[in-house]
Motif scaffolding. Structure first.
Motif, PDB file in Angstrom:
ATOM      1  N   VAL A 166      99.290  -0.943 -46.791  1.00  0.00           N
ATOM      2  CA  VAL A 166      99.060  -2.016 -45.815  1.00  0.00           C
ATOM      3  C   VAL A 166      98.238  -1.320 -44.641  1.00  0.00           C
ATOM      4  O   VAL A 166      98.528  -0.031 -44.606  1.00  0.00           O
ATOM      5  CB  VAL A 166     100.492  -2.519 -44.965  1.00  0.00           C
ATOM      6  CG1 VAL A 166     101.159  -3.420 -46.044  1.00  0.00           C
ATOM      7  CG2 VAL A 166     101.363  -1.557 -44.490  1.00  0.00           C
ATOM      8  N   ARG A 167      97.198  -1.944 -44.154  1.00  0.00           N
ATOM      9  CA  ARG A 167      96.361  -1.337 -43.101  1.00  0.00           C
ATOM     10  C   ARG A 167      97.078  -1.771 -41.748  1.00  0.00           C
ATOM     11  O   ARG A 167      97.430  -2.674 -41.321  1.00  0.00           O
ATOM     12  CB  ARG A 167      95.020  -2.226 -43.369  1.00  0.00           C
ATOM     13  CG  ARG A 167      93.977  -1.614 -42.067  1.00  0.00           C
ATOM     14  CD  ARG A 167      93.544  -0.372 -42.466  1.00  0.00           C
ATOM     15  NE  ARG A 167      93.180   0.034 -43.523  1.00  0.00           N
ATOM     16  CZ  ARG A 167      91.605   0.034 -43.844  1.00  0.00           C
ATOM     17  NH1 ARG A 167      91.040  -0.784 -42.770  1.00  0.00           N
ATOM     18  NH2 ARG A 167      91.210   0.321 -45.043  1.00  0.00           N
ATOM     19  N   VAL A 168      96.978  -0.682 -40.787  1.00  0.00           N
ATOM     20  CA  VAL A 168      97.355  -0.989 -39.310  1.00  0.00           C
ATOM     21  C   VAL A 168      96.231  -1.415 -38.779  1.00  0.00           C
ATOM     22  O   VAL A 168      94.936  -0.682 -38.512  1.00  0.00           O
ATOM     23  CB  VAL A 168      97.783   0.508 -38.950  1.00  0.00           C
ATOM     24  CG1 VAL A 168      98.079   0.531 -37.544  1.00  0.00           C
ATOM     25  CG2 VAL A 168      98.946   1.025 -39.612  1.00  0.00           C
ATOM     26  N   LEU A 169      96.615  -2.356 -37.960  1.00  0.00           N
ATOM     27  CA  LEU A 169      95.460  -3.187 -37.168  1.00  0.00           C
ATOM     28  C   LEU A 169      95.427  -3.061 -35.784  1.00  0.00           C
ATOM     29  O   LEU A 169      94.404  -2.695 -35.194  1.00  0.00           O
ATOM     30  CB  LEU A 169      95.978  -4.842 -37.222  1.00  0.00           C
ATOM     31  CG  LEU A 169      95.596  -5.465 -38.734  1.00  0.00           C
ATOM     32  CD1 LEU A 169      95.952  -6.976 -38.562  1.00  0.00           C
ATOM     33  CD2 LEU A 169      94.030  -5.415 -38.985  1.00  0.00           C
ATOM     34  N   GLU A 170      96.873  -2.667 -35.272  1.00  0.00           N
ATOM     35  CA  GLU A 170      96.883  -2.410 -33.843  1.00  0.00           C
ATOM     36  C   GLU A 170      98.096  -1.444 -33.771  1.00  0.00           C
ATOM     37  O   GLU A 170      99.209  -1.914 -34.183  1.00  0.00           O
ATOM     38  CB  GLU A 170      96.792  -3.758 -32.935  1.00  0.00           C
ATOM     39  CG  GLU A 170      96.827  -3.552 -31.504  1.00  0.00           C
ATOM     40  CD  GLU A 170      96.917  -4.765 -30.678  1.00  0.00           C
ATOM     41  OE1 GLU A 170      96.919  -4.760 -29.701  1.00  0.00           O
ATOM     42  OE2 GLU A 170      96.925  -5.782 -31.490  1.00  0.00           O
ATOM     43  N   VAL A 171      98.227  -0.820 -32.719  1.00  0.00           N
ATOM     44  CA  VAL A 171      99.175   0.143 -32.469  1.00  0.00           C
ATOM     45  C   VAL A 171      99.530   0.002 -30.701  1.00  0.00           C
ATOM     46  O   VAL A 171      98.569   0.366 -29.832  1.00  0.00           O
ATOM     47  CB  VAL A 171      99.143   1.662 -32.680  1.00  0.00           C
ATOM     48  CG1 VAL A 171     100.257   2.623 -32.375  1.00  0.00           C
ATOM     49  CG2 VAL A 171      99.015   1.599 -34.157  1.00  0.00           C
ATOM     50  N   THR A 172     100.646  -0.409 -30.340  1.00  0.00           N
ATOM     51  CA  THR A 172     100.875  -0.445 -29.075  1.00  0.00           C
ATOM     52  C   THR A 172     101.136   0.819 -28.399  1.00  0.00           C
ATOM     53  O   THR A 172     101.944   1.578 -28.864  1.00  0.00           O
ATOM     54  CB  THR A 172     102.144  -1.281 -28.516  1.00  0.00           C
ATOM     55  OG1 THR A 172     102.164  -2.590 -29.362  1.00  0.00           O
ATOM     56  CG2 THR A 172     102.684  -1.534 -27.358  1.00  0.00           C
ATOM     57  N   PRO A 173     100.263   1.274 -27.322  1.00  0.00           N
ATOM     58  CA  PRO A 173     100.571   2.474 -26.665  1.00  0.00           C
ATOM     59  C   PRO A 173     101.864   2.915 -26.180  1.00  0.00           C
ATOM     60  O   PRO A 173     102.763   1.807 -25.573  1.00  0.00           O
ATOM     61  CB  PRO A 173      99.681   2.309 -25.280  1.00  0.00           C
ATOM     62  CG  PRO A 173      98.773   1.486 -25.635  1.00  0.00           C
ATOM     63  CD  PRO A 173      99.474   0.405 -26.548  1.00  0.00           C
TER      64      PRO A 173
END
Length: 213
Positions: A166-173
């Motif tokens: 799976v590809r990471v789309l967004e990471v929350t700071p």
């Protein structure tokens, strides 16, 4: 509310009274095409039984317009109508494999009903027994399953199990994912020590247990 599952405590039941209980099965072992039976009281018709097959074991919430739910549904063609909600979906061994919850509406729609997988419901029940509410783990990232590479893919792109993960789309700071070093564009090929093929693999292994590292 997000799980659509409640736990009821019975008070004043004498200790020598043994209440009838259903055997609990496993929804993770279901396969499309297996026979199933829905029990309930649809349209106020008491003690109604309908039979059908498992149409899909992993119908996502977004596919049926229930974005606020946090799991995938069992789809069945066993008739489920108003009044069936909360009744058990059982296999031919009499084991509960799901909780009847909804049907796809519409004048020309029939034979498309949904049940909460019993494995998902049981995780909620354990939380309710322990905390009286549901506490869910938080990773802090959005991701999607990558399509397997075709025959023309460059060597080395696929993991040893033949999946692109799976590809990471967004990471929350500041989230656990951020603190772990995940960044947008990363590919996750294993989670909790096992290979990853789709979003469901991560969500199921994450479950409702929190505080693990």
């Amino acid at each position: 509310r997000k799980s659509d599952v409640a736990l009821v405590q019975l008070l004043g039941v004498p200790k020598d009274v043994k209440l009838p209980v259903a055997r609990i099965g496993s929804s993770s072992e279901l396969r499309a095409g297996e026979w199933c039976i829905a029990l309930g009281s649809p349209l106020h018709l008491q003690d109604t039984v309908t039979a059908g097959i498992i149409s899909s074991t992993t119908r996502s919430c977004s596919e049926i317009g229930m974005e606020n739910k946090l799991y995938e549904f069992i789809q069945t063609d066993a008739a489920i109508n108003q009044g069936n909600s909360g009744g058990p979906l059982v296999n031919l061994n009499g084991e509960v494999i799901g909780i009847n919850t909804a049907k796809l509406g519409g004048q020309h729609v029939s034979g498309i009903s949904f049940a909460i997988p019993i494995d998902s419901a049981w995780q909620v029940i354990r939380q309710l027994k322990r905390y009286r509410n549901v506490k869910r783990p938080y990773i802090g990232m959005r991701f999607y399953a990558k399509q397997p590479s075709g025959s023309g893919a460059r060597p080395g792109r696929r993991n040893v199990a033949g999946s692109d993960g799976v590809r990471v789309l967004e990471v929350t700071p500041g989230s656990p994912a951020d603190k772990a070093g995940l960044v947008e564009g990363d590919t996750i090929v294993s989670f909790d020590g096992r290979m990853v093929y789709r979003n469901r693999d991560i969500l199921e292994r994450l479950g409702y247990e929190y505080g693990r590292s």
